[in-house]
Design a protein around this motif. Structure first.
Motif, PDB file in Angstrom:
ATOM      1  N   GLU A 158      12.190  -0.268   4.706  1.00 21.35           N
ATOM      2  CA  GLU A 158      12.824  -0.269   3.375  1.00 21.35           C
ATOM      3  C   GLU A 158      12.751  -1.652   2.730  1.00 21.35           C
ATOM      4  OE1 GLU A 158      16.744   1.197   3.989  1.00 21.35           O
ATOM      5  OE2 GLU A 158      16.119   3.296   4.037  1.00 21.35           O
ATOM      6  N   ARG A 159      12.895  -2.704   3.544  1.00 16.91           N
ATOM      7  CA  ARG A 159      12.788  -4.054   2.991  1.00 16.91           C
ATOM      8  C   ARG A 159      11.377  -4.322   2.479  1.00 16.91           C
ATOM      9  NH1 ARG A 159      12.034  -9.019   5.530  1.00 16.91           N
ATOM     10  NH2 ARG A 159      12.088  -7.999   7.573  1.00 16.91           N
ATOM     11  N   GLY A 160      10.366  -3.838   3.204  1.00 14.65           N
ATOM     12  CA  GLY A 160       8.990  -3.988   2.725  1.00 14.65           C
ATOM     13  C   GLY A 160       8.763  -3.240   1.422  1.00 14.65           C
ATOM     14  N   ILE A 161       9.378  -2.037   1.295  1.00 16.17           N
ATOM     15  CA  ILE A 161       9.270  -1.271   0.040  1.00 16.17           C
ATOM     16  C   ILE A 161       9.918  -2.042  -1.109  1.00 16.17           C
ATOM     17  CG2 ILE A 161      10.034   0.826  -1.137  1.00 16.17           C
ATOM     18  CD1 ILE A 161       9.834   2.260   1.590  1.00 16.17           C
ATOM     19  N   ALA A 162      11.123  -2.586  -0.877  1.00 15.39           N
ATOM     20  CA  ALA A 162      11.839  -3.307  -1.935  1.00 15.39           C
ATOM     21  C   ALA A 162      11.061  -4.527  -2.399  1.00 15.39           C
ATOM     22  CB  ALA A 162      13.234  -3.709  -1.432  1.00 15.39           C
ATOM     23  N   THR A 186      -4.714  21.102   5.603  1.00 18.31           N
ATOM     24  CA  THR A 186      -3.994  22.199   4.934  1.00 18.31           C
ATOM     25  C   THR A 186      -3.203  21.738   3.713  1.00 18.31           C
ATOM     26  OG1 THR A 186      -2.082  21.878   6.392  1.00 18.31           O
ATOM     27  CG2 THR A 186      -3.776  23.445   7.111  1.00 18.31           C
ATOM     28  N   VAL A 187      -3.248  20.444   3.410  1.00 18.20           N
ATOM     29  CA  VAL A 187      -2.461  19.927   2.276  1.00 18.20           C
ATOM     30  C   VAL A 187      -3.351  19.048   1.408  1.00 18.20           C
ATOM     31  CG1 VAL A 187      -0.234  19.994   3.439  1.00 18.20           C
ATOM     32  CG2 VAL A 187      -1.691  17.988   3.678  1.00 18.20           C
ATOM     33  N   SER A 188      -2.867  18.798   0.199  1.00 23.43           N
ATOM     34  CA  SER A 188      -3.570  17.899  -0.725  1.00 23.43           C
ATOM     35  C   SER A 188      -2.595  16.840  -1.210  1.00 23.43           C
ATOM     36  CB  SER A 188      -4.133  18.685  -1.922  1.00 23.43           C
ATOM     37  OG  SER A 188      -3.073  19.304  -2.646  1.00 23.43           O
ATOM     38  N   ASP A 189      -3.154  15.804  -1.819  1.00 23.47           N
ATOM     39  CA  ASP A 189      -2.358  14.688  -2.362  1.00 23.47           C
ATOM     40  C   ASP A 189      -1.515  14.029  -1.280  1.00 23.47           C
ATOM     41  OD1 ASP A 189      -3.286  14.704  -4.946  1.00 23.47           O
ATOM     42  OD2 ASP A 189      -1.798  16.153  -5.656  1.00 23.47           O
ATOM     43  N   PHE A 190      -2.108  13.849  -0.072  1.00 24.21           N
ATOM     44  CA  PHE A 190      -1.480  13.099   1.012  1.00 24.21           C
ATOM     45  C   PHE A 190      -2.354  11.892   1.322  1.00 24.21           C
ATOM     46  CE2 PHE A 190       1.394  16.490   1.717  1.00 24.21           C
ATOM     47  CZ  PHE A 190       2.342  16.115   2.665  1.00 24.21           C
ATOM     48  N   THR A 191      -1.738  10.730   1.457  1.00 21.05           N
ATOM     49  CA  THR A 191      -2.429   9.538   1.957  1.00 21.05           C
ATOM     50  C   THR A 191      -1.372   8.585   2.474  1.00 21.05           C
ATOM     51  OG1 THR A 191      -4.073   7.823   1.469  1.00 21.05           O
ATOM     52  CG2 THR A 191      -2.410   8.264  -0.225  1.00 21.05           C
ATOM     53  N   GLY A 192      -1.801   7.492   3.093  1.00 21.85           N
ATOM     54  CA  GLY A 192      -0.806   6.556   3.584  1.00 21.85           C
ATOM     55  C   GLY A 192      -1.371   5.603   4.601  1.00 21.85           C
ATOM     56  N   VAL A 193      -0.486   5.168   5.548  1.00 17.92           N
ATOM     57  CA  VAL A 193      -0.833   4.140   6.523  1.00 17.92           C
ATOM     58  C   VAL A 193      -0.554   4.704   7.913  1.00 17.92           C
ATOM     59  CG1 VAL A 193      -0.383   1.791   7.302  1.00 17.92           C
ATOM     60  CG2 VAL A 193      -0.163   2.365   4.854  1.00 17.92           C
ATOM     61  N   GLN A 250       4.448  -2.291   7.730  1.00 14.87           N
ATOM     62  CA  GLN A 250       4.138  -0.886   7.458  1.00 14.87           C
ATOM     63  C   GLN A 250       4.668  -0.506   6.066  1.00 14.87           C
ATOM     64  OE1 GLN A 250       2.908   2.015   9.415  1.00 14.87           O
ATOM     65  NE2 GLN A 250       1.758   0.387  10.445  1.00 14.87           N
ATOM     66  N   GLY A 251       5.925  -0.948   5.754  1.00  9.93           N
ATOM     67  CA  GLY A 251       6.497  -0.664   4.433  1.00  9.93           C
ATOM     68  C   GLY A 251       5.724  -1.344   3.323  1.00  9.93           C
TER      69      GLY A 251
END
Length: 732
Positions: free
Chosen positions: A8-12, A99-106, A237-238
């Protein structure tokens, strides 16, 4: 958990910055480490559906495997069409997104292979590595990944994975390990008995006081004697997930952004654990971070140490340079003292007033000329008294605004003429020169000079008044000559009418009979219609107008400034003849309604004077008195009145002009004859009439002009001039 709070700190720090600083973040915790039954997930699903059914989301952020799997199964139902960016997913495979769309990340890529390689390099006698993970979903995923990653080391070292034991059993096993063993800590949150403790605390509980070295793969486990390893950071990671999220929010499709598989991992070790197991800090991999390392002043502040040495060297050089400069400084100081004395003398002896003021109007410094111009006793009194020049020095406060505006726009002001006040309230005309500069304390100040131009202004006004009087006199003379001709015709015509209509001469009778009218009938008609009275009125009015015209001609006649004998009583009567027909409805007076009482002594009041100037004085006093009486409300039965007295007083002829107007107080009497001082509005007076009259009597005729008055009791002016026989020469 610190893992989640670090994400959460990385997101902020990364996501909530312009242009996304106003985003609204909704946080939902699955709490799936403690509750992971199908019933729990069903309840969570219903809760999220009720909470977010009417809310339009822009993006979903997901942390760790359980949340990722939950969204893969339920996103399209709970949040249709909302893109998902994830982080912390272990053992990630592209097939998970089929089976899904509009997914991405780390993806969370652990550095277990690099960590084990470093263990074997640091501790070459290692015979067995004991890997610890719990039996929850994340722990199983970690173990599967570790088995694949550590397969290449199976021939050189024994790798054992923990069974599903209780916390106490697992701790006892670690504390019973023989020499040559190493513990590699993965993720452990709950034992087989369902005892839940946070990652950090449970890791410490298992490995604290361990007889064998303990390494880790997560940053939050690096505590309580753990050596270290190439660890995963929740904060990074955030950060990486937020960077991908910003791309999605800016318009990129999530499917077009590949999943990030390079983890933000770094070698990190504890110095005390390294020392315990004899691992030299200088043998660690490059760019390793060592925690709890003892403080070394030189290592920490080497730049400061060398900088201090450089400073001392520079100071030694500076001492030498200053020694040379000191000799030059003494010579310059002597020159400055001489210069200061020279400019101090100029400052103190200047005829112009020199000053310094602050921007808010406080006087900071003045010279003696300034003190003299404004009538103060000392420089100290000026500085102590004038703390607001706008109200205490300026006659019109708006003039201060003119100066301030000039300072703001141009930084200087030259030749600004204005009225100011002396200490006793007397008004003086001043020319101000000013400029904006910086004082010794660095504040903005104004400095400049002032010059008293009251005498010049008075002379200018006198010249203007003289020219005005000459113009008015010339105009009056021309008008009088032009009026005289038709006036003579009117008077002579009235006289002819009187002779032809009221006298029974032979010519008048014959003309009447020729017209068939008896002359007595004509005379009777004239009497009945009051024609004789009308003609007499016309004649008297014409003669009165002729008298006024002669007076105007006499007053406007050019004077050669030659003093000749004249009786003050006659001059006063002449002035009355000019002013008696004056009235002005705007000033609420009519001279014809003012009662005139003459009390002239029978003795001769002849003086040597300039007729025009003395008449100017009398006219000014009479008109001022008439205007003042016009402002007073009289009781019934009373009205405005002048008492004119003429008498001798020793060798002087005295003419007094007394009115029964509103009068003046003592302070007003003391200032009434000052130049430019007036009680009238700007459109009704300049404040020069009485001052010019005073000048004419005192300077031109060597006489005396006095005023006596009390509020409500009227005003009396006394003019005293030397009698004619006491003057030897009158040409000036």
């Amino acid at each position: 958990m610190s893992w989640v709070s670090n994400i959460e700190r990385g997101i902020a720090d990364t996501l909530f910055v312009p242009p996304y600083k106003d985003l609204v973040l909704h946080v939902e915790y699955l709490d799936s480490k403690r509750y992971h039954s199908e019933e729990h997930y069903a309840r969570v699903k219903e809760l999220l559906k009720s909470k977010f059914d009417k809310l339009n989301l822009s993006l979903i952020l997901s942390s760790d495997n359980n949340a990722f799997d939950f969204l893969v199964s339920n996103r399209d139902e709970l949040f249709p069409g909302v893109p998902v960016v994830f982080c912390g997913v272990n053992n990630f495979s592209k097939t998970q997104l089929d089976t899904v769309s509009d997914f991405t990340g780390v993806a969370e890529i652990m550095s277990s292979r690099d960590t084990v390689a470093e263990i074997l390099r640091q501790l070459p006698d290692t015979k067995k590595i004991f890997v610890i993970n719990d039996y929850l979903k994340t722990g199983r995923a970690w173990e599967a990944t570790l088995r694949r990653n550590l397969e290449p080391f199976s021939e050189s070292v024994a790798i054992e994975y923990n069974e599903n034991l209780s916390i106490e059993e697992l701790r006892n096993k670690i504390h019973s390990m023989p020499k040559g063993s190493v513990v590699l800590l993965g993720v452990y949150y709950s034992d087989r008995d369902g005892v839940y403790i946070t990652y950090e605390k449970l890791g410490s509980l298992l490995t604290k006081d361990s007889p064998v070295p303990v390494y880790c793969l997560l940053r939050f486990n690096l505590r309580d004697g753990v050596v270290g390893g190439k660890v995963i950071s929740g904060y990074h990671q955030g950060v990486m997930m937020s960077e991908v999220a910003r791309r999605v929010l800016s318009g990129e499709k999530a499917d077009d952004i590949p999943v990030v598989k390079v983890g933000a991992n770094i070698f990190m070790f504890d110095w005390q654990a390294l020392k315990k197991y004899g691992i030299p800090a200088d043998s660690l991999p490059d760019e390793s971070v060592v925690l709890n390392e003892p403080f070394s002043f030189y290592d920490e502040y080497c730049y400061l140490v060398w900088g201090t040495c450089a400073v001392f060297a520079a100071m030694a050089i500076l001492v030498i340079v200053l020694g040379k400069n000191l000799i030059a400084l003494r010579r310059v100081r002597s020159e400055l003292q001489h210069s200061e004395l020279k400019y101090r003398s100029i400052y103190d002896n200047a005829q112009e007033g020199i000053y310094q003021t602050s921007v808010d109007g406080r006087v900071l410094a003045v010279n003696d000329a300034f003190v003299s111009i404004f009538g103060y006793d000392s420089r100290e009194e000026v500085v102590a008294t004038l703390d607001n020049v706008a109200t205490k020095l300026y006659y019109n406060e708006s003039d201060r605004d003119v100066l301030l505006n000039a300072m703001r726009t141009e930084g200087k002001l030259s030749g600004f003429e204005l009225k100011m006040k002396r200490k006793n309230g007397e008004v003086v005309w001043i020319t101000v020169n000013a400029r904006k500069t910086i004082g010794q304390d660095g504040a903005v100040i104004f400095e400049g000079s002032v010059v008293d131009i009251t005498s010049r202004k008075l002379n200018e006004q006198r010249i203007i008044q003289s020219e005005k009087m000459m113009s008015v006199g010339g105009l009056a003379a021309g008008m009088a000559h032009e009026i005289n001709n038709p006036l003579a015709v009117i008077i002579s015509s009235v006289q002819s009418l009187q002779r032809r209509l009221t006298r029974e001469t032979s010519h008048n009778v014959a003309a009447a009979e020729e017209c068939g009218v008896p002359f007595p009938a004509i005379m009777e008609y004239i009497e009945r219609r009051n024609c004789s009275k009308l003609m007499n009125g016309m004649y008297e009015a014409g003669m009165r107008a002729a008298t006024i015209v002669r007076g105007m001609l006499s007053f406007s006649r050019k004077s050669e400034s030659k003093f000749v004998p004249n009786d003050l009583g006659n001059l006063m009567r002449s002035a009355l003849g000019l002013v008696v027909n004056d009235y002005d409805f705007r000033r609420n007076y009519d001279f014809r309604k003012i009662k005139i009482i003459e009390d002239f002594d029978a003795e001769d009041l002849t003086v040597a004077c300039d007729v025009t100037e003395i008449q100017q004085v009398f006219l000014n006093l009479l008109k001022n008195g008439a205007e003042a009486m016009g402002e007073k409300i009289y009781p019934e039965g009373e009205g405005p009145c002048f008492i004119l007295r003429g008498y001798r007083l020793g060798d002087l002829a005295v003419m007094e002009i007394e009115d029964n107007g509103p009068g003046m107080d003592k302070e007003l009497c003391n200032r009434i004859m000052e130049p430019f001082f007036t009680t009238k509005s700007a459109s009704r007076g300049t404040g020069l009439g009485l001052s010019i009259s005073y000048f004419i009597i005192t300077d031109r005729h060597h006489g005396v002009m006095e005023v006596f008055s009390e509020l409500g009791q009227g005003t009396r002016f006394a003019i005293k001039l030397p009698l004619y026989e006491k003057i030897d020469s009158y040409e000036i």
